[in-house]
Motif scaffolding. Structure first.
Motif, short mmCIF file in Angstrom:
data_model
loop_
_atom_site.label_atom_id
_atom_site.label_comp_id
_atom_site.label_asym_id
_atom_site.label_seq_id
_atom_site.Cartn_x
_atom_site.Cartn_y
_atom_site.Cartn_z
N ASP A 268 49.55 47.50 27.20
CA ASP A 268 50.78 46.79 26.86
C ASP A 268 51.61 46.54 28.12
O ASP A 268 52.16 45.44 28.33
CB ASP A 268 51.57 47.63 25.84
CG ASP A 268 52.66 46.80 25.17
OD1 ASP A 268 52.66 45.57 25.34
OD2 ASP A 268 53.50 47.40 24.47
N ARG A 269 51.75 47.57 28.99
CA ARG A 269 52.53 47.40 30.22
C ARG A 269 51.90 46.37 31.15
O ARG A 269 52.59 45.58 31.80
CB ARG A 269 52.67 48.74 30.94
CG ARG A 269 53.57 49.75 30.23
CD ARG A 269 53.96 50.89 31.16
NE ARG A 269 52.81 51.59 31.69
CZ ARG A 269 52.24 52.64 31.11
NH1 ARG A 269 52.68 53.09 29.94
NH2 ARG A 269 51.21 53.24 31.67
N THR A 270 50.56 46.39 31.18
CA THR A 270 49.86 45.43 32.04
C THR A 270 50.08 44.01 31.54
O THR A 270 50.28 43.07 32.33
CB THR A 270 48.36 45.76 32.09
OG1 THR A 270 48.18 47.11 32.54
CG2 THR A 270 47.63 44.83 33.03
N LEU A 271 50.04 43.82 30.23
CA LEU A 271 50.29 42.49 29.67
C LEU A 271 51.73 42.06 29.93
O LEU A 271 51.99 40.88 30.22
CB LEU A 271 50.00 42.49 28.17
CG LEU A 271 48.52 42.57 27.77
CD1 LEU A 271 48.38 42.71 26.26
CD2 LEU A 271 47.76 41.34 28.25
N ALA A 272 52.68 43.01 29.81
CA ALA A 272 54.08 42.68 30.10
C ALA A 272 54.24 42.26 31.55
O ALA A 272 54.96 41.29 31.89
CB ALA A 272 54.98 43.87 29.78
N GLU A 273 53.56 42.97 32.44
CA GLU A 273 53.59 42.61 33.86
C GLU A 273 52.98 41.23 34.08
O GLU A 273 53.48 40.43 34.89
CB GLU A 273 52.84 43.67 34.66
CG GLU A 273 52.90 43.47 36.16
CD GLU A 273 52.14 44.54 36.91
OE1 GLU A 273 51.96 44.38 38.14
OE2 GLU A 273 51.72 45.54 36.28
N ALA A 274 51.90 40.95 33.34
CA ALA A 274 51.26 39.64 33.47
C ALA A 274 52.18 38.53 32.98
O ALA A 274 52.25 37.44 33.58
CB ALA A 274 49.94 39.62 32.70
N ARG A 275 52.91 38.78 31.88
CA ARG A 275 53.84 37.76 31.38
C ARG A 275 54.96 37.51 32.39
O ARG A 275 55.36 36.37 32.62
CB ARG A 275 54.40 38.19 30.03
CG ARG A 275 53.41 38.06 28.88
CD ARG A 275 54.08 38.25 27.53
NE ARG A 275 54.53 39.63 27.34
CZ ARG A 275 53.75 40.59 26.84
NH1 ARG A 275 52.51 40.33 26.49
NH2 ARG A 275 54.23 41.82 26.69
N LEU A 341 46.14 39.87 34.08
CA LEU A 341 47.08 40.00 35.19
C LEU A 341 46.48 39.44 36.48
O LEU A 341 47.17 38.74 37.25
CB LEU A 341 47.46 41.47 35.38
CG LEU A 341 48.40 41.79 36.55
CD1 LEU A 341 49.72 41.06 36.38
CD2 LEU A 341 48.62 43.30 36.66
N THR A 342 45.19 39.73 36.70
CA THR A 342 44.53 39.21 37.90
C THR A 342 44.50 37.69 37.90
O THR A 342 44.77 37.04 38.92
CB THR A 342 43.10 39.76 37.99
OG1 THR A 342 43.15 41.19 38.05
CG2 THR A 342 42.38 39.24 39.22
N ALA A 343 44.18 37.10 36.73
CA ALA A 343 44.10 35.64 36.64
C ALA A 343 45.46 35.00 36.84
O ALA A 343 45.60 33.97 37.50
CB ALA A 343 43.50 35.25 35.28
N VAL A 344 46.51 35.61 36.26
CA VAL A 344 47.85 35.04 36.35
C VAL A 344 48.38 35.10 37.79
O VAL A 344 49.02 34.16 38.29
CB VAL A 344 48.80 35.78 35.38
CG1 VAL A 344 50.25 35.48 35.71
CG2 VAL A 344 48.51 35.36 33.95
N THR A 345 48.12 36.22 38.47
CA THR A 345 48.67 36.41 39.81
C THR A 345 47.78 35.85 40.90
O THR A 345 48.10 36.00 42.10
CB THR A 345 48.91 37.91 40.08
OG1 THR A 345 47.66 38.61 39.90
CG2 THR A 345 49.95 38.48 39.11
N ALA A 346 46.67 35.22 40.53
CA ALA A 346 45.76 34.68 41.54
C ALA A 346 46.47 33.69 42.48
O ALA A 346 46.27 33.75 43.71
CB ALA A 346 44.56 34.04 40.87
N PRO A 347 47.31 32.75 41.99
CA PRO A 347 48.00 31.84 42.92
C PRO A 347 48.89 32.59 43.91
O PRO A 347 48.97 32.21 45.09
CB PRO A 347 48.81 30.95 41.99
CG PRO A 347 48.08 30.97 40.69
CD PRO A 347 47.55 32.36 40.59
N LEU A 348 49.58 33.65 43.45
CA LEU A 348 50.41 34.42 44.37
C LEU A 348 49.54 35.12 45.41
O LEU A 348 49.96 35.25 46.58
CB LEU A 348 51.23 35.45 43.60
CG LEU A 348 52.27 34.90 42.62
CD1 LEU A 348 52.96 36.04 41.88
CD2 LEU A 348 53.29 34.03 43.35
#
Length: 432
Positions: A268-275, A341-348
């Motif tokens: 849940d925390r990881t998904l919140a971080e991803a959002r 989270l990895t996919a979302v933060t890939a551009p960063l």
């Protein structure tokens, strides 16, 4: 000597004595075997048992064979006694005695009623009578030994397995594994029925569970057929393992539920971080497709609540499979959250890599005293503005870093051609 038809030449005294000695030895051996058969534990059990099926059929025939065997033995004994009496009349037997002995020892002196199928009576020589007794003895002994072997092997093993079955059933009941509520409970009920039926059949019809050895003609050649017993023993072992698993669940349920809560909380925390990261990416990175982040695993949370209910009500048989499924699903959910989270933060991550590469080349150029080169300064500032402004166009920033990298390499005299790179731009081209 004169001939006597059909017995052949009249035997002399030595031949008579040798024949009587041989027949006497055979008589003793047959008597010993008959008495052993009479005292055989298997025969006594067969006499007192309530038989059915194949065993009843074969024992009826065996009883008739044993009765006929004793009749043959009595006739053999009488004929041998008569021959011995004639030989004992005088030390040196007369011709008449020898003729009579020859007829007894080589002829067919014994008449038996029902000695052969389909005949009212049949005459036997003593040698033929011995062969007949051997046949009757072998067939009777084979039946007795086979039945005794099955009775000696299977009922005791079935009783031991039934005792283990009762212990397992009590243990299963204590953890809620009951017929109609759990497959293992149904298996225990089926095994109980099968073992009860098997024991009844083995006791009443042991020959139905006898497997004759291929090519063996010896009495009792074979072994008990334990196919049904072995199958039920394996089934009980599988149930025992399942009960052990349920017992393990009862002992470790609280720890496992706590671990599940922790794993789902981390997911849940990881998904919140991803959002949160997705919002940052959309604000800071231009022209980028960012994957949608799923919501928290509410279905798994509901199942975890169900597992806690099962634990409170001691429904271990239901808790066991649920925990096993939940543990795998929770790990999968945490893995999906991390991948999201990895996919979302890939551009960063790409932007950070470009920033790091740009600064690394600037430091390299500075070490060589070329940091003030106007073209490099212009290209550096252009790349830096792109990477430290929002929204950042990663494609354009990547090209700007590459141009700075190429310019630095040219100045340093180490301009390698990069994969997918054409001829380097003229470093003095306006707007480079």
């Amino acid at each position: 000597m004169a001939d006597t038809d059909p017995t052949g030449p009249v035997m002399d005294r030595d031949e008579v004595d040798r024949a009587l000695a041989r027949l006497g030895a055979e008589h003793e051996a047959i008597e010993t075997s008959l008495l052993a058969l009479q005292d055989h534990a298997g025969r006594r059990l067969l006499e007192g048992a309530r038989l059915t099926g194949l065993t009843e059929e074969r024992w009826t025939a065996a009883e008739a064979s044993i009765t006929l065997l004793w009749t043959c033995f009595d006739a053999y004994t009488d004929a041998l006694r008569t021959a011995r009496d004639i030989r004992a009349r005088r030390r040196w037997s007369s011709r008449e005695d020898l003729v009579e002995l020859t007829e007894l020892l080589r002829g067919d002196p014994v008449a038996l009623a029902g000695g052969a199928p389909g005949k009212l009576s049949e005459r036997y020589s003593l040698a033929a009578l011995v062969d007949r007794m051997n046949e009757l003895y072998a067939s009777s002994l084979d039946m007795v030994v086979a039945a005794d072997a099955v009775w000696s092997a299977l009922p005791a093993r079935i009783d031991l397995l039934a005792a283990e079955l009762r212990r397992t059933s009590r243990l299963a009941h204590s953890v809620g594994v009951r017929p109609g509520e759990h497959p293992a409970g149904d298996d225990l009920e089926r095994i109980t029925r099968t073992l009860t039926r098997l024991r009844e059949q083995v006791v009443s019809d042991p020959l139905a569970y006898w497997k004759r050895a291929e090519g063996s003609s010896a009495p009792g050649g074979g072994r008990p057929d334990t196919t049904v017993y072995d199958r039920e023993a394996r089934a009980l072992e599988e149930v025992r393992r399942e009960i052990d698993a349920v017992l393990t669940v009862r002992q470790d349920a609280e720890k496992r539920i706590m671990r599940l809560r922790d794993v789902l909380s981390r997911a849940d925390r990881t998904l919140a971080e991803a959002r949160t990261a997705r919002g940052e990416v959309l604000a800071k990175i231009a022209a980028t497709e960012v994957p949608v982040v799923s919501g928290p695993p509410t279905a798994l949370q509901e199942q975890l609540s169900t597992a806690a209910e099962y634990r409170r009500h001691a429904q271990w048989h239901r808790l066991s499979p649920l925990l096993e499924a939940l543990e795998q699903q929770a790990e999968d959910e945490l893995m999906r959250a991390r991948e999201s989270l990895t996919a979302v933060t890939a551009p960063l991550a790409v932007r950070a890599e470009l920033r790091g590469r740009l600064d690394a080349y600037k430091a390299k150029v500075a070490r060589h005293g070329l940091a003030e080169d106007p073209v490099l300064v212009e290209r550096y500032e252009k790349a830096r503005r792109m990477l430290w402004s929002a929204p950042c166009d990663l494609r354009a920033a990547d090209r700007a870093v590459l141009r700075y990298q190429q310019g630095a390499a040219e100045l340093l005299g180490t301009a390698p051609r990069l994969p997918g790179q054409g001829v380097p731009d003229d470093r003095r081209e306006p707007g480079a």
